[in-house]
Design an enzyme around this catalytic site. Structure first.
Site, PDB file in Angstrom:
ATOM      1  N   HIS A  75      26.618  38.816  46.882  1.00 57.78           N
ATOM      2  CA  HIS A  75      25.485  38.996  45.971  1.00 57.78           C
ATOM      3  C   HIS A  75      24.657  37.720  45.932  1.00 57.78           C
ATOM      4  O   HIS A  75      25.183  36.628  45.731  1.00 57.78           O
ATOM      5  CB  HIS A  75      25.981  39.333  44.561  1.00 57.78           C
ATOM      6  CG  HIS A  75      26.437  40.751  44.417  1.00 57.78           C
ATOM      7  ND1 HIS A  75      25.632  41.751  43.930  1.00 57.78           N
ATOM      8  CD2 HIS A  75      27.624  41.340  44.728  1.00 57.78           C
ATOM      9  CE1 HIS A  75      26.306  42.895  43.938  1.00 57.78           C
ATOM     10  NE2 HIS A  75      27.500  42.662  44.419  1.00 57.78           N
ATOM     11  N   TYR A 204      23.582  42.310  33.578  1.00 60.39           N
ATOM     12  CA  TYR A 204      24.002  41.960  32.218  1.00 60.39           C
ATOM     13  C   TYR A 204      22.915  42.475  31.276  1.00 60.39           C
ATOM     14  O   TYR A 204      21.734  42.148  31.481  1.00 60.39           O
ATOM     15  CB  TYR A 204      24.126  40.448  32.053  1.00 60.39           C
ATOM     16  CG  TYR A 204      25.326  39.826  32.726  1.00 60.39           C
ATOM     17  CD1 TYR A 204      26.406  39.380  31.977  1.00 60.39           C
ATOM     18  CD2 TYR A 204      25.377  39.671  34.110  1.00 60.39           C
ATOM     19  CE1 TYR A 204      27.496  38.780  32.588  1.00 60.39           C
ATOM     20  CE2 TYR A 204      26.468  39.085  34.729  1.00 60.39           C
ATOM     21  CZ  TYR A 204      27.523  38.643  33.961  1.00 60.39           C
ATOM     22  OH  TYR A 204      28.613  38.064  34.565  1.00 60.39           O
ATOM     23  N   PRO A 295      35.161  36.630  29.915  1.00 54.38           N
ATOM     24  CA  PRO A 295      34.804  37.020  31.292  1.00 54.38           C
ATOM     25  C   PRO A 295      33.308  37.095  31.560  1.00 54.38           C
ATOM     26  O   PRO A 295      32.914  37.351  32.702  1.00 54.38           O
ATOM     27  CB  PRO A 295      35.457  38.407  31.430  1.00 54.38           C
ATOM     28  CG  PRO A 295      35.544  38.922  30.030  1.00 54.38           C
ATOM     29  CD  PRO A 295      35.792  37.728  29.161  1.00 54.38           C
ATOM     30  N   LYS A 299      34.272  33.150  35.319  1.00 58.09           N
ATOM     31  CA  LYS A 299      34.824  31.855  35.687  1.00 58.09           C
ATOM     32  C   LYS A 299      36.347  31.783  35.737  1.00 58.09           C
ATOM     33  O   LYS A 299      36.896  30.799  36.245  1.00 58.09           O
ATOM     34  CB  LYS A 299      34.320  30.781  34.695  1.00 58.09           C
ATOM     35  CG  LYS A 299      32.838  30.534  34.781  1.00 58.09           C
ATOM     36  CD  LYS A 299      32.449  30.056  36.161  1.00 58.09           C
ATOM     37  CE  LYS A 299      30.972  30.044  36.387  1.00 58.09           C
ATOM     38  NZ  LYS A 299      30.612  29.922  37.798  1.00 58.09           N
ATOM     39  N   TYR A 387      26.309  29.907  37.547  1.00 59.73           N
ATOM     40  CA  TYR A 387      26.905  31.196  37.905  1.00 59.73           C
ATOM     41  C   TYR A 387      27.607  31.146  39.254  1.00 59.73           C
ATOM     42  O   TYR A 387      28.717  31.655  39.409  1.00 59.73           O
ATOM     43  CB  TYR A 387      25.833  32.288  37.894  1.00 59.73           C
ATOM     44  CG  TYR A 387      26.389  33.675  37.704  1.00 59.73           C
ATOM     45  CD1 TYR A 387      26.474  34.253  36.443  1.00 59.73           C
ATOM     46  CD2 TYR A 387      26.844  34.419  38.792  1.00 59.73           C
ATOM     47  CE1 TYR A 387      26.997  35.517  36.260  1.00 59.73           C
ATOM     48  CE2 TYR A 387      27.369  35.691  38.620  1.00 59.73           C
ATOM     49  CZ  TYR A 387      27.444  36.237  37.354  1.00 59.73           C
ATOM     50  OH  TYR A 387      27.979  37.490  37.195  1.00 59.73           O
TER      51      TYR A 387
END
Length: 397
Positions: A75, A204, A295, A299, A387
């Site tokens: 991704h 998200y 979550p 990480k 990220y």
């Protein structure tokens, strides 16, 4: 009585323990792994699936990334949605080509275990570590039980990669660390469904009904979550109710959520935990034994493997040059990344979860942050860097 001697005794055969074992072997450092659960249980646990750039680089360095490269899904960005408006964060463009890969934690564990055993590595499943003694000496011992027989694993160092409930954290002297904890006032109801992902990137989403996340495990299996109360029960959520909520919370112009058979449902509490010391004498902790992050930032596993990187550096320096410098700095070296990951995970959690009434002061602060993301490349870059995982060089003094 079973008697085993080695250089590094590893408790826990999850990703961190098995990365450590394989990495030490590369440096000709002997290790023995003991694991409480069966191999079937360890390799069957569905856990994290987001692999950040650092973890990919480590697996490549170990020569253990072949199946991930073949089956994992790379991704190059993520969608952040707020009240049905989306912002795209292009990872590669903002971080010089760094990306994430979706590849199940249990698949990484299988790859690591296969490699370890194929090279003749010693791994004892269904073996309970009962106590760790003499870790303040040069020859600590792990007492264990296997097949109703007692044993002792004598080693130079104990690496506890055995999770929050493991004996490693429980053995660390209470006066040697401070503990930090946050319990968030919500949980995640997660599902696995036999349906192709509805989008090319993770989503998200903040919605007045609560947070939602669209993720995936493969090209045919989707992983999705909705925010629920901490006292919620899976029994209250029929498949139709789940799909209805996901459709509302993930809604955006031109987006259609694909639905399919749900084959797993579970509720995950959201919490942060950590201690500020990962070592006492020759007992070193890594992963969930020392820290837990919500979550939201992806990480958990990556942070555990980052701990292992510092641990390997310390062991190599000790065995190759007789230096204890990196053993002495292990905690501080690891903590710099741990605190960064805690902050990012907390930031993402507070940004996208409903915490107060729609239209409240808290809501308007959340919206202000997302509005700023739309206009600030610097803000988008900050999220992208965190990220995909900041390079290890970023944390050097």
């Amino acid at each position: 009585m079973i008697n085993i001697k080695t250089q590094v005794g590893i408790i826990g055969a999850g990703p961190s323990g098995m990365v450590l074992a394989n990495w030490l072997k590369k440096h000709d450092i002997d290790a023995v792994v003991i694991e409480l659960r069966s191999r079937e249980y360890v390799e069957g646990r569905v856990r994290a699936g987001l692999v950040e750039q650092n973890t990919k680089d480590i697996l490549k360095e170990l020569g253990l990334d072949a199946r991930m490269k073949k089956e994992g899904i790379v991704h190059d960005g993520v969608y952040l949605s707020f009240d049905e408006e989306r912002v795209h964060i292009p990872f590669g463009e903002l971080t010089g080509g760094r990306t994430i890969t979706i590849y199940g934690q249990q698949e990484i564990t299988k790859d690591l275990t296969d490699a370890w055993l194929q090279e003749g590595g010693e791994l004892h499943f269904e073996t309970m570590a009962t106590k760790i003694v003499d870790f303040d000496t040069k020859r600590p011992k792990i007492h264990f039980e296997k097949d109703d027989e007692e044993g002792i694993l004598e080693c130079d160092f104990v690496a506890a990669c055995d999770g929050f409930h493991g004996i490693g954290r429980k053995t660390l002297p209470k006066k040697s660390f401070h503990s930090y904890d946050i319990t968030y006032p919500f949980s995640w109801l997660g599902i696995l469904a036999n349906v192709a992902p509805s989008t090319d990137e993770l989503i998200y989403a903040y919605h007045e009904n609560g947070f939602a996340l669209h993720s995936l495990r493969s090209e045919t299996v989707s992983r999705l979550y909705v925010q629920v109360d901490n006292d919620e029960s899976v029994d209250n959520w029929s498949d139709d109710r789940i799909w209805s909520e996901l459709s509302q919370r993930l809604a955006a112009p031109g987006f259609d959520l694909e639905k399919g058979p749900i084959f797993e449902k579970s509720i995950t509490p959201m919490r942060s935990h950590m201690i500020d010391s990962l070592r006492s004498g020759r007992l070193l902790l890594a992963g969930d034994a020392a820290h837990i992050v919500p979550p939201t930032g992806g990480k958990g596993m990556n942070l555990a493997i980052a701990d292992v990187k510092h641990m390997v550096d310390a062991f190599v320096a000790y065995y190759k040059t007789n230096s204890e410098k990196l053993l002495d700095t292990y905690t501080n070296d690891a903590l710099r990344r741990i605190w960064r990951a805690q902050d990012f995970s907390n930031f993402m959690t507070k940004l996208f979860h409903k915490q107060d009434a729609h239209g409240s002061f808290t809501y308007r602060l959340q919206k202000a942050k997302v509005d700023y993301l739309k206009v600030s490349k610097a803000y988008r870059t900050t999220i992208a860097e965190n990220y995909v995982g900041l390079p290890f060089e970023s944390f050097k003094n």
